[in-house]
Design a protein around this motif. Structure first.
Motif, mmCIF file in Angstrom:
data_model
loop_
_atom_site.group_PDB
_atom_site.id
_atom_site.type_symbol
_atom_site.label_atom_id
_atom_site.label_comp_id
_atom_site.label_asym_id
_atom_site.label_seq_id
_atom_site.Cartn_x
_atom_site.Cartn_y
_atom_site.Cartn_z
ATOM 1 N N GLY A 14 0.834 -1.201 0.000
ATOM 2 C CA GLY A 14 0.000 0.000 0.000
ATOM 3 C C GLY A 14 0.862 1.242 0.000
ATOM 4 N N LEU A 15 0.268 2.369 0.369
ATOM 5 C CA LEU A 15 0.976 3.640 0.332
ATOM 6 C C LEU A 15 1.620 3.985 1.676
ATOM 7 C CD1 LEU A 15 -1.526 5.833 -1.748
ATOM 8 C CD2 LEU A 15 0.496 4.590 -2.556
ATOM 9 N N ASN A 16 1.232 3.306 2.744
ATOM 10 C CA ASN A 16 1.731 3.614 4.083
ATOM 11 C C ASN A 16 2.929 2.732 4.416
ATOM 12 O OD1 ASN A 16 1.915 4.611 6.719
ATOM 13 N ND2 ASN A 16 0.483 3.073 7.489
ATOM 14 N N GLN A 17 4.138 3.325 4.395
ATOM 15 C CA GLN A 17 5.363 2.555 4.648
ATOM 16 C C GLN A 17 5.369 1.272 3.809
ATOM 17 O OE1 GLN A 17 8.216 3.366 6.696
ATOM 18 N NE2 GLN A 17 7.195 5.321 6.298
ATOM 19 N N ALA A 18 5.231 1.455 2.518
ATOM 20 C CA ALA A 18 5.047 0.341 1.580
ATOM 21 C C ALA A 18 6.184 -0.668 1.650
ATOM 22 C CB ALA A 18 4.937 0.885 0.161
ATOM 23 N N GLN A 19 5.814 -1.940 1.588
ATOM 24 C CA GLN A 19 6.773 -3.027 1.446
ATOM 25 C C GLN A 19 6.468 -3.786 0.154
ATOM 26 O OE1 GLN A 19 7.076 -5.550 4.912
ATOM 27 N NE2 GLN A 19 7.162 -3.804 6.306
ATOM 28 N N VAL A 20 7.501 -4.336 -0.443
ATOM 29 C CA VAL A 20 7.367 -5.025 -1.730
ATOM 30 C C VAL A 20 6.702 -6.383 -1.546
ATOM 31 C CG1 VAL A 20 8.647 -6.040 -3.658
ATOM 32 C CG2 VAL A 20 9.400 -3.864 -2.668
ATOM 33 N N ILE A 21 5.694 -6.648 -2.372
ATOM 34 C CA ILE A 21 5.109 -8.001 -2.416
ATOM 35 C C ILE A 21 5.320 -8.655 -3.778
ATOM 36 C CG2 ILE A 21 3.412 -7.571 -0.600
ATOM 37 C CD1 ILE A 21 1.315 -7.169 -2.798
ATOM 38 N N GLU A 22 5.636 -7.857 -4.785
ATOM 39 C CA GLU A 22 5.996 -8.393 -6.106
ATOM 40 C C GLU A 22 6.964 -7.422 -6.751
ATOM 41 O OE1 GLU A 22 3.261 -10.562 -9.101
ATOM 42 O OE2 GLU A 22 3.300 -8.483 -9.809
ATOM 43 N N MET A 23 8.007 -7.958 -7.350
ATOM 44 C CA MET A 23 8.964 -7.110 -8.051
ATOM 45 C C MET A 23 9.386 -7.774 -9.351
ATOM 46 S SD MET A 23 12.400 -5.181 -6.737
ATOM 47 C CE MET A 23 13.346 -6.652 -6.364
ATOM 48 N N ALA A 24 9.525 -6.940 -10.383
ATOM 49 C CA ALA A 24 10.040 -7.409 -11.670
ATOM 50 C C ALA A 24 11.094 -6.442 -12.150
ATOM 51 C CB ALA A 24 8.912 -7.521 -12.696
ATOM 52 N N TYR A 25 12.053 -6.969 -12.901
ATOM 53 C CA TYR A 25 13.034 -6.085 -13.519
ATOM 54 C C TYR A 25 13.513 -6.655 -14.850
ATOM 55 C CZ TYR A 25 16.647 -8.917 -10.987
ATOM 56 O OH TYR A 25 17.437 -9.913 -10.469
ATOM 57 N N MET A 26 14.062 -5.739 -15.669
ATOM 58 C CA MET A 26 14.591 -6.077 -16.982
ATOM 59 C C MET A 26 15.905 -5.332 -17.192
ATOM 60 S SD MET A 26 13.147 -5.045 -20.766
ATOM 61 C CE MET A 26 11.528 -5.752 -20.521
ATOM 62 N N PRO A 27 17.007 -6.034 -17.388
ATOM 63 C CA PRO A 27 18.256 -5.340 -17.727
ATOM 64 C C PRO A 27 18.149 -4.691 -19.102
ATOM 65 C CG PRO A 27 18.660 -7.605 -17.016
ATOM 66 C CD PRO A 27 17.192 -7.486 -17.259
ATOM 67 N N ILE A 28 18.716 -3.507 -19.242
ATOM 68 C CA ILE A 28 18.756 -2.839 -20.548
ATOM 69 C C ILE A 28 20.156 -2.287 -20.782
ATOM 70 C CG2 ILE A 28 16.321 -2.253 -20.868
ATOM 71 C CD1 ILE A 28 16.928 0.467 -19.613
ATOM 72 N N GLY A 29 20.557 -2.317 -22.044
ATOM 73 C CA GLY A 29 21.880 -1.847 -22.410
ATOM 74 C C GLY A 29 21.867 -0.404 -22.861
ATOM 75 N N SER A 30 23.005 0.060 -23.312
ATOM 76 C CA SER A 30 23.162 1.461 -23.676
ATOM 77 C C SER A 30 22.392 1.852 -24.928
ATOM 78 C CB SER A 30 24.644 1.790 -23.865
ATOM 79 O OG SER A 30 25.221 0.938 -24.841
ATOM 80 N N ASP A 31 21.907 0.853 -25.695
ATOM 81 C CA ASP A 31 21.080 1.181 -26.860
ATOM 82 C C ASP A 31 19.595 1.259 -26.496
ATOM 83 O OD1 ASP A 31 20.565 -1.497 -26.407
ATOM 84 O OD2 ASP A 31 20.854 -2.105 -28.506
ATOM 85 N N PHE A 32 19.253 0.921 -25.225
ATOM 86 C CA PHE A 32 17.895 1.010 -24.686
ATOM 87 C C PHE A 32 16.901 0.093 -25.398
ATOM 88 C CE2 PHE A 32 20.008 5.056 -23.846
ATOM 89 C CZ PHE A 32 19.909 5.110 -22.468
ATOM 90 N N SER A 33 17.396 -0.912 -26.094
ATOM 91 C CA SER A 33 16.494 -1.852 -26.749
ATOM 92 C C SER A 33 15.879 -2.788 -25.716
ATOM 93 C CB SER A 33 17.230 -2.649 -27.821
ATOM 94 O OG SER A 33 18.265 -3.408 -27.241
ATOM 95 N N VAL A 34 14.677 -3.283 -26.031
ATOM 96 C CA VAL A 34 13.892 -4.070 -25.086
ATOM 97 C C VAL A 34 13.893 -5.539 -25.489
ATOM 98 C CG1 VAL A 34 11.578 -4.431 -24.131
ATOM 99 C CG2 VAL A 34 12.432 -2.107 -24.515
ATOM 100 N N ASN A 35 14.230 -6.404 -24.547
ATOM 101 C CA ASN A 35 14.146 -7.850 -24.734
ATOM 102 C C ASN A 35 13.252 -8.402 -23.629
ATOM 103 O OD1 ASN A 35 14.425 -10.596 -24.962
ATOM 104 N ND2 ASN A 35 16.655 -10.610 -24.988
ATOM 105 N N THR A 36 11.997 -8.679 -23.961
ATOM 106 C CA THR A 36 11.024 -9.091 -22.947
ATOM 107 C C THR A 36 11.362 -10.441 -22.319
ATOM 108 O OG1 THR A 36 9.597 -10.095 -24.644
ATOM 109 C CG2 THR A 36 9.179 -7.795 -24.070
ATOM 110 N N HIS A 37 12.244 -11.212 -22.963
ATOM 111 C CA HIS A 37 12.604 -12.531 -22.427
ATOM 112 C C HIS A 37 13.568 -12.428 -21.243
ATOM 113 C CE1 HIS A 37 10.536 -14.400 -25.748
ATOM 114 N NE2 HIS A 37 11.266 -13.733 -26.622
ATOM 115 N N THR A 38 14.076 -11.234 -20.966
ATOM 116 C CA THR A 38 15.031 -11.081 -19.864
ATOM 117 C C THR A 38 14.370 -10.619 -18.566
ATOM 118 O OG1 THR A 38 15.545 -8.782 -20.447
ATOM 119 C CG2 THR A 38 16.862 -10.511 -21.502
ATOM 120 N N VAL A 39 13.045 -10.507 -18.560
ATOM 121 C CA VAL A 39 12.354 -10.044 -17.352
ATOM 122 C C VAL A 39 12.397 -11.109 -16.263
ATOM 123 C CG1 VAL A 39 10.171 -9.246 -16.371
ATOM 124 C CG2 VAL A 39 10.808 -8.578 -18.690
#
Length: 200
Positions: A14-39
């Motif tokens: 929630g908004l009150n002292q929020a704690q993470v319950i789900e997190m996702a990330y995707m590495p991106i390189g200097s060309d900023f291209s998107v590879n959805t398989h790296t999530v």
């Protein structure tokens, strides 16, 4: 291992002292291209109950998390979060604050906010919500993710595609190739916009 950039999103208690319950990330390189398989995506067991308003947004229940890793171990489970030079997200300060509220280890993040970059790049928009910007500028690329908005994985993909579009627009407009360092500087020059608020 250190990587240059990581597009990141969280769902929280929630908004009150929020704690993470789900997190996702995707590495991106200097060309900023998107590879959805790296999530990468993981759910976590917080130290507090999920607020009813938050459940209404992301649909995740306390009972869904009982077998998941504890939020205190977030950096152990998803180590790239602390190994990236820059973290990118829409209202990314909310996400990094939630990460530090969750983990037993605090981390100093270098944040690039796509909301701030969008305000700079597209100053005449009526709304700077992620789904609104994605539908406005990259609708064909995000059509498979819009309906899953407020899932961390879908939001990371939409944010990464929006970043790619912003950088391409800036490159063409200013006749140069923007770098992570320049985007970070640009992001920090735009005043902080609290979560849920539109730019003035």
């Amino acid at each position: 291992m250190t990587i240059k950039g990581l597009v990141l999103d969280t769902e929280t208690t929630g908004l009150n002292q929020a704690q993470v319950i789900e997190m996702a990330y995707m590495p991106i390189g200097s060309d900023f291209s998107v590879n959805t398989h790296t999530v990468e995506c993981e759910r976590f067991l917080p130290r507090k109950a999920i607020e009813p308003e938050a459940i209404g947004v992301h649909g995740i229940l306390d009972s869904d998390l009982l077998s998941k890793p504890k939020t205190a171990d977030l950096f152990k489970v998803m180590p790239l979060v602390a190994q990236s030079t820059y973290v990118v997200g829409h209202n990314v300060e909310f996400d990094t604050n939630a990460i530090n509220n969750s983990s037993s280890v605090k981390h100093n993040f270098k944040e690039i906010c796509t909301k701030r970059l969008a305000i700079h790049t597209f100053p005449d928009e009526k709304s700077y919500r992620l789904t609104r910007l994605a539908d406005r500028f990259i609708s064909e690329k995000v059509k498979n993710y819009i309906d899953d908005a407020h899932s961390a994985k879908a939001d990371v993909i939409m944010c990464a595609l929006l970043l790619e579009h912003i950088v391409s627009t800036l490159n063409q407009r200013d006749n140069k190739q923007y770098t992570f360092d320049e985007l970070y500087q640009l992001s920090t020059e735009i005043g902080y916009i609290p979560y849920g608020e539109k730019a003035a």
